[in-house]
Design a protein around this motif. Structure first.
Motif, PDB file in Angstrom:
ATOM      1  N   THR A  35      -1.477  -2.053  14.447  1.00 18.16           N
ATOM      2  CA  THR A  35      -2.615  -1.216  14.082  1.00 18.16           C
ATOM      3  C   THR A  35      -2.294  -0.322  12.895  1.00 18.16           C
ATOM      4  OG1 THR A  35      -3.385  -1.222  16.364  1.00 18.16           O
ATOM      5  CG2 THR A  35      -4.264   0.496  14.950  1.00 18.16           C
ATOM      6  N   ASP A  36      -1.097   0.267  12.864  1.00 16.71           N
ATOM      7  CA  ASP A  36      -0.726   1.146  11.756  1.00 16.71           C
ATOM      8  C   ASP A  36      -0.705   0.387  10.432  1.00 16.71           C
ATOM      9  OD1 ASP A  36      -0.495   3.351  13.426  1.00 16.71           O
ATOM     10  OD2 ASP A  36       1.665   3.044  13.749  1.00 16.71           O
ATOM     11  N   GLU A  37      -0.238  -0.863  10.467  1.00 14.62           N
ATOM     12  CA  GLU A  37      -0.211  -1.683   9.252  1.00 14.62           C
ATOM     13  C   GLU A  37      -1.633  -1.933   8.745  1.00 14.62           C
ATOM     14  OE1 GLU A  37       1.200  -6.126   7.724  1.00 14.62           O
ATOM     15  OE2 GLU A  37       1.453  -5.594   9.830  1.00 14.62           O
ATOM     16  N   VAL A  38      -2.515  -2.315   9.656  1.00 17.42           N
ATOM     17  CA  VAL A  38      -3.891  -2.633   9.278  1.00 17.42           C
ATOM     18  C   VAL A  38      -4.644  -1.373   8.858  1.00 17.42           C
ATOM     19  CG1 VAL A  38      -6.074  -3.620  10.081  1.00 17.42           C
ATOM     20  CG2 VAL A  38      -3.914  -4.706  10.697  1.00 17.42           C
ATOM     21  N   ASP A  39      -4.342  -0.240   9.471  1.00 16.27           N
ATOM     22  CA  ASP A  39      -4.975   1.021   9.075  1.00 16.27           C
ATOM     23  C   ASP A  39      -4.651   1.379   7.627  1.00 16.27           C
ATOM     24  OD1 ASP A  39      -6.205   1.366  11.519  1.00 16.27           O
ATOM     25  OD2 ASP A  39      -4.750   2.847  12.262  1.00 16.27           O
ATOM     26  N   ASP A  40      -3.508   0.904   7.131  1.00 16.66           N
ATOM     27  CA  ASP A  40      -3.099   1.186   5.752  1.00 16.66           C
ATOM     28  C   ASP A  40      -3.717   0.227   4.730  1.00 16.66           C
ATOM     29  OD1 ASP A  40      -1.568   3.371   6.483  1.00 16.66           O
ATOM     30  OD2 ASP A  40       0.302   2.221   6.607  1.00 16.66           O
ATOM     31  N   PHE A  41      -4.429  -0.801   5.188  1.00 18.85           N
ATOM     32  CA  PHE A  41      -5.068  -1.740   4.256  1.00 18.85           C
ATOM     33  C   PHE A  41      -6.075  -0.986   3.390  1.00 18.85           C
ATOM     34  CE2 PHE A  41      -4.768  -6.029   6.768  1.00 18.85           C
ATOM     35  CZ  PHE A  41      -3.392  -5.951   6.716  1.00 18.85           C
ATOM     36  N   ASP A  42      -6.053  -1.285   2.092  1.00 17.32           N
ATOM     37  CA  ASP A  42      -7.099  -0.790   1.212  1.00 17.32           C
ATOM     38  C   ASP A  42      -7.812  -1.993   0.600  1.00 17.32           C
ATOM     39  OD1 ASP A  42      -5.569  -1.717  -0.976  1.00 17.32           O
ATOM     40  OD2 ASP A  42      -4.758   0.262  -1.404  1.00 17.32           O
ATOM     41  N   ALA A  43      -8.739  -1.743  -0.298  1.00 18.93           N
ATOM     42  CA  ALA A  43      -9.555  -2.824  -0.859  1.00 18.93           C
ATOM     43  C   ALA A  43      -8.712  -3.892  -1.547  1.00 18.93           C
ATOM     44  CB  ALA A  43     -10.584  -2.259  -1.826  1.00 18.93           C
ATOM     45  N   ASP A  44      -7.569  -3.507  -2.097  1.00 21.78           N
ATOM     46  CA  ASP A  44      -6.727  -4.444  -2.845  1.00 21.78           C
ATOM     47  C   ASP A  44      -5.630  -5.110  -2.020  1.00 21.78           C
ATOM     48  OD1 ASP A  44      -8.141  -3.929  -5.227  1.00 21.78           O
ATOM     49  OD2 ASP A  44      -6.931  -2.131  -5.587  1.00 21.78           O
ATOM     50  N   THR A  45      -5.550  -4.794  -0.739  1.00 20.35           N
ATOM     51  CA  THR A  45      -4.518  -5.396   0.103  1.00 20.35           C
ATOM     52  C   THR A  45      -4.752  -6.901   0.202  1.00 20.35           C
ATOM     53  OG1 THR A  45      -4.270  -3.367   1.404  1.00 20.35           O
ATOM     54  CG2 THR A  45      -3.478  -5.423   2.413  1.00 20.35           C
ATOM     55  N   GLY A  46      -3.750  -7.667  -0.158  1.00 18.20           N
ATOM     56  CA  GLY A  46      -3.851  -9.117  -0.110  1.00 18.20           C
ATOM     57  C   GLY A  46      -3.872  -9.643   1.316  1.00 18.20           C
ATOM     58  N   LEU A  47      -4.693 -10.647   1.550  1.00 22.35           N
ATOM     59  CA  LEU A  47      -4.785 -11.257   2.880  1.00 22.35           C
ATOM     60  C   LEU A  47      -4.255 -12.692   2.826  1.00 22.35           C
ATOM     61  CD1 LEU A  47      -8.253  -9.929   4.137  1.00 22.35           C
ATOM     62  CD2 LEU A  47      -5.979  -9.028   4.616  1.00 22.35           C
ATOM     63  N   PHE A  48      -5.129 -13.651   2.601  1.00 22.57           N
ATOM     64  CA  PHE A  48      -4.726 -15.061   2.622  1.00 22.57           C
ATOM     65  C   PHE A  48      -3.730 -15.319   1.488  1.00 22.57           C
ATOM     66  CE2 PHE A  48      -5.307 -19.676   2.087  1.00 22.57           C
ATOM     67  CZ  PHE A  48      -5.081 -20.076   3.395  1.00 22.57           C
ATOM     68  N   GLY A  49      -2.582 -15.845   1.848  1.00 21.26           N
ATOM     69  CA  GLY A  49      -1.524 -16.065   0.875  1.00 21.26           C
ATOM     70  C   GLY A  49      -0.563 -14.893   0.776  1.00 21.26           C
TER      71      GLY A  49
END
Length: 101
Positions: A35-49
């Motif tokens: 949860t802490d990792e995902v809470d730190d996601f911002d608009a530019d956080t890479g997902l697929f790849g």
């Protein structure tokens, strides 16, 4: 009812913050992310790849869970690399789908 207390059939009442919160929880649940990792996601956080947990098999599970929890329909034609490239792209896609339903 969704986990946020808004009836899933009335998506017009869903706020951006509510969609963001639900999408983050779906990523945690489906991909087993912290949860802490995902809470730190911002608009530019890479997902697929960028996230090893989000491989082609996980994409199907992620999209299915999004449909179920957010009461949306995702057509095969809707899915492309751009919408899965970053968290911001996935959030924008999800907001548009919620607005359609």
């Amino acid at each position: 009812m969704t986990g946020q207390g808004v009836p899933a059939t009335d998506n017009s009442l869903r706020s951006r913050a509510s969609i963001d919160r639900d999408l983050r929880q779906i990523l945690c649940d489906v991909l087993g992310l912290d949860t802490d990792e995902v809470d730190d996601f911002d608009a530019d956080t890479g997902l697929f790849g960028h996230l090893p947990e989000l491989d082609s098999m996980a994409v199907a599970g992620l999209l299915t869970e999004m449909e179920d929890r957010l009461d949306i329909v995702i057509e095969d034609d809707d899915v492309d690399g751009e919408m899965l490239e970053t968290y911001g792209g996935l959030l924008a896609f999800t907001e548009a789908k919620v607005a359609e339903s």
